[in-house]
Every structure is written in structure tokens, then in C-alpha cells.
Design a protein around this motif. Structure first.
Motif: not given
Ligand code: UT7
Length: 325
Positions: A110, A182, A315, A317
Motif C-alpha cells: 500500500a 484508496a 495507489g 492509498t
């Protein structure tokens, strides 16, 4: 039942790369790097170092501070985008190095939010009553995937590892709330293009330097500012707290201007913000656990303090954890 952080540990490579060193590599200046990012120096691994070897001392420190043996662990989660290799997972390699029992071990990807994501997963595993002692690691060797000819990224990154042990608790301390999210439409803004199934390693990918971090810094900056605020506010809300209840902010260490903005929006003065960026640069998934370890071991965080961990990364994220120490 809640989960709580029993102990933390961290490990930084000894070798220091200063802004003055970078001035010799690319067309940059200490003044530009400090004023645009807040970074003065970063730590850099030796070529033999790996995610597992860098993490091992951090994990051992956390275990010994928690008065636990490797055999007491019930799971290992490693957050990293620079694993030892694509597979097997760095968590499995660490299980073997530590000499743990046969337990679930896995990595999560992540980006810089990795440690926050991993904590959230560990918390869920514990509070459902299925697991007790979980080792959560954030580790990154970004200097191994840095394009040393790209001045817009090579001045930012550093290497390091941080670890925490999470375990169940019945008292009123521990994780109070969390948030994660995300948006994959931003994926191309921050990526390593080659080395996966889309663009397997080839002579061409190596020649074109595609096994290194590519980032559109300014666009990423703007998204980071928005997401760090959102993640903070949602985390605080899920903990049932108000902004004013937060005693310590431990943000991902990407850019001092992003951190200052986040603190301002939360009404938290900068002396309540843990900053390691100056000396370690952006260590991606390792930045939050390293800062957390420094804050815990320096005695800054006192028993009963409300602490907010918040991060943003590839991402894109973003996420947060709120805990009572
Ligand atoms: O960790 C997870 C996510 N990452 C982040 O959150 C990082 C987000 N981004 C940032 O922190 C900032 O965007 C940077 C620090 C990367 C860059 O700061 P900026 O204020 O956004 O600068 P910029 O990219 O808009 O570049 C401004 C100028 C450009 O020159 P021109 O086009 O205005 O003439 C760049 O070419 O600065 C130039 N520049 C440099 N100059 C000296 C870019 N890198 C350098 C450098 N030294 N190292």
C-alpha cells in the motif's frame, strides 16, 4: 476487546547521504531540497541489505521490549514495496530468520500507507478473537529503486525499518479508531513501471530505467494534502474523539509542507507533531513506525495520550490509526 501496541522497534542503516552529497550527483542544492521538502539527510543501505535483513533488528527490539519470544507470535505482516523479492513474501523470510512457529505470514503493498494498512489488518485479526500477538513491520529500501539521474525524486527517499507488536487488551488503552481508503485512478502518478506482469524485466526495461520510482511530484503533493486531512478527520471520528483530543500527530514523512498543512487543518501545534523527515527523508512504509518508535522511546508519548498515525502513498492509498497510549 481492543488491540494495543505492546512495543515498538526500529532500525536505520548507518550510512548517511546528505544534501551536499546529492549536489555532486544531480543539479540540485541544499537550499532547494530543504525549502521544498524539509529533508537534510537520509540513511542509505549497503548493497547486501534486504527488506528482511533491515527489519530483523527492529522486530527483535520490539519483541524484547514486549517481553515476548519469536515463538509467541501468532502472525507476521510486512508492509513494503521493496520486498527481498517478488515472492516468497518478506514476512515468510522473517518468520524463518526469527525461528517462529508455523503461523500466517504475508506482505501487503500500500505504498507509504502500508504500515497503517497493516495495523488495521492486525487490529481486525485480534479484535475478532482469532489471533493474539502480531508482528507488524514497515520496511523500505527505496534507494535500491531510485533513479539517481532524476533530481525530482532522488533527493527525497531514504531507507529504514520499523516494527510494532500488537496484542489484545481489556483496559481502556489501545486502538480507538481507524480509517483507510484508496483511489486506483491515480496509480500512474506514483509507480515503478517495470518488473511486474505488465512489463516483465527485459534488456529494454533496464536500459530505459523503468525499475525505478516515477512520480509526478506536484500532482501527488496536492492529492496528499487532501487525503492526509480526510484520513485524519475520519480516523478521529471513528475513535469517537474531537480534533482537540489528539495529543500527538505522527504523519507519514514525505514533505514538511504536507505535514504542516495537515497539522494546521487539525489545529495541532507543530511541537505536538513527530518529525523525522529532516534526518531520514521519505522512507515510505517505514516512516510512520520509525517516527512512532522514536516518539515512544523518547518518552514524548505519555500513558493516556491520544495518538494519531496518518499516511498517504502510492495507489493512491491513505489511512489513519488513532490509539490511546
Ligand atoms: O510518499 C508518498 C507520496 N509522495 C509525496 O507525498 C511527495 C509529494 N510531492 C512533493 O513532496 C513535492 O512535489 C516535491 C518535493 C517532490 C517537489 O516540490 P514542488 O514544489 O512540487 O516542485 P515541482 O515538482 O513543481 O518543481 C518545481 C521546480 C521545477 O523547475 P521549473 O519547471 O519550475 O523550472 C523542477 O524542475 O523545481 C525543479 N526541481 C528541482 N530543482 C532543484 C525539481 N527537483 C529539483 C531538485 N533540485 N532536486
Amino acid at each position: 476487546m481492543r488491540s494495543k501496541i505492546l512495543a515498538t522497534g526500529s532500525n536505520l542503516p548507518a550510512k548517511i547521504l546528505t544534501n551536499a552529497d546529492l549536489e555532486k550527483l544531480v543539479e540540485t542544492s541544499d537550499e532547494w531540497i530543504v525549502s521544498r521538502s524539509g529533508i537534510r539527510e537520509r540513511r542509505i543501505v549497503e548493497s547486501a541489505d534486504t527488506a528482511s535483513s533491515l527489519s530483523l533488528p527492529a522486530a527483535k527490539t520490539a519483541l524484547s521490549r514486549a517481553n515476548l519470544n519469536p515463538g509467541d507470535l501468532d502472525a507476521i505482516i510486512v508492509a513494503t514495496i521493496t520486498p527481498d523479492m517478488a515472492f516468497p513474501s518478506t514476512a515468510c523470510l522473517m518468520q524463518n530468520m526469527l525461528g517462529c512457529r508455523q503461523i500466517p505470514c504475508f506482505d501487503i503493498s500500500a505504498g507509504c500507507t502500508g504500515f497503517v494498512y497493516a495495523m488495521k489488518i492486525a487490529d481486525a485479526m485480534i479484535t475478532t478473537g482469532q489471533y493474539r500477538n502480531i508482528l507488524v513491520v514497515g520496511v523500505e529500501l527505496l534507494t535500491k529503486i531510485t533513479d539517481w539521474t532524476d533530481r525530482s525524486t532522488c533527493v527525497l527517499f531514504g531507507d529504514g525499518a520499523g516494527a510494532a507488536i500488537l496484542a489484545p487488551t481489556d483496559d481502556d488503552t489501545g486502538l480507538l479508531g481507524s480509517y483507510w481508503s484508496a483511489d486506483g485512478s491515480f496509480a500512474p502518478l506514483l509507480e515503478m513501471p517495470a518488473g511486474g506482469s505488465r512489463m516483465p524485466a527485459s534488456e529494454k526495461t533496464v536500459k530505459e530505467n523503468l525499475h525505478t520510482v516515477k512520480m509526478l511530484g506536484n500532482e501527488t503533493f496536492k492529492a496528499a494534502v487532501r487525503a492526509m486531512e480526510e484520513a485524519s478527520l475520519e480516523g478521529i471520528k471513528s475513535a469517537g474523539l474531537e480534533k482537540a483530543d489528539i495529543d500527538w500527530l505522527i504523519p507519514h514523512q514525505a514533505n514538511i509542507r504536507i505535514i504542516e498543512f495537515t497539522a494546521k487543518r487539525l489545529g495541532i501545534s507543530m511541537d505536538k507533531v513527530i518529525i523525522t523527515l529532516e534526518k531520514y527523508g521519505n522512507t515510505s512504509a517505514a516512516s510512520v513506525p520509525i517516527a512512532l518508535d522514536e516518539a515512544m522511546t523518547s518518552g514524548k508519548i505519555k500513558s493516556g495520550d491520544n495518538v494519531l498515525l496518518v499516511a498517504f502513498g502510492a495507489g493512491f492509498t491513505w489511512g489513519s490509526i488513532v490509539f490511546k497510549a
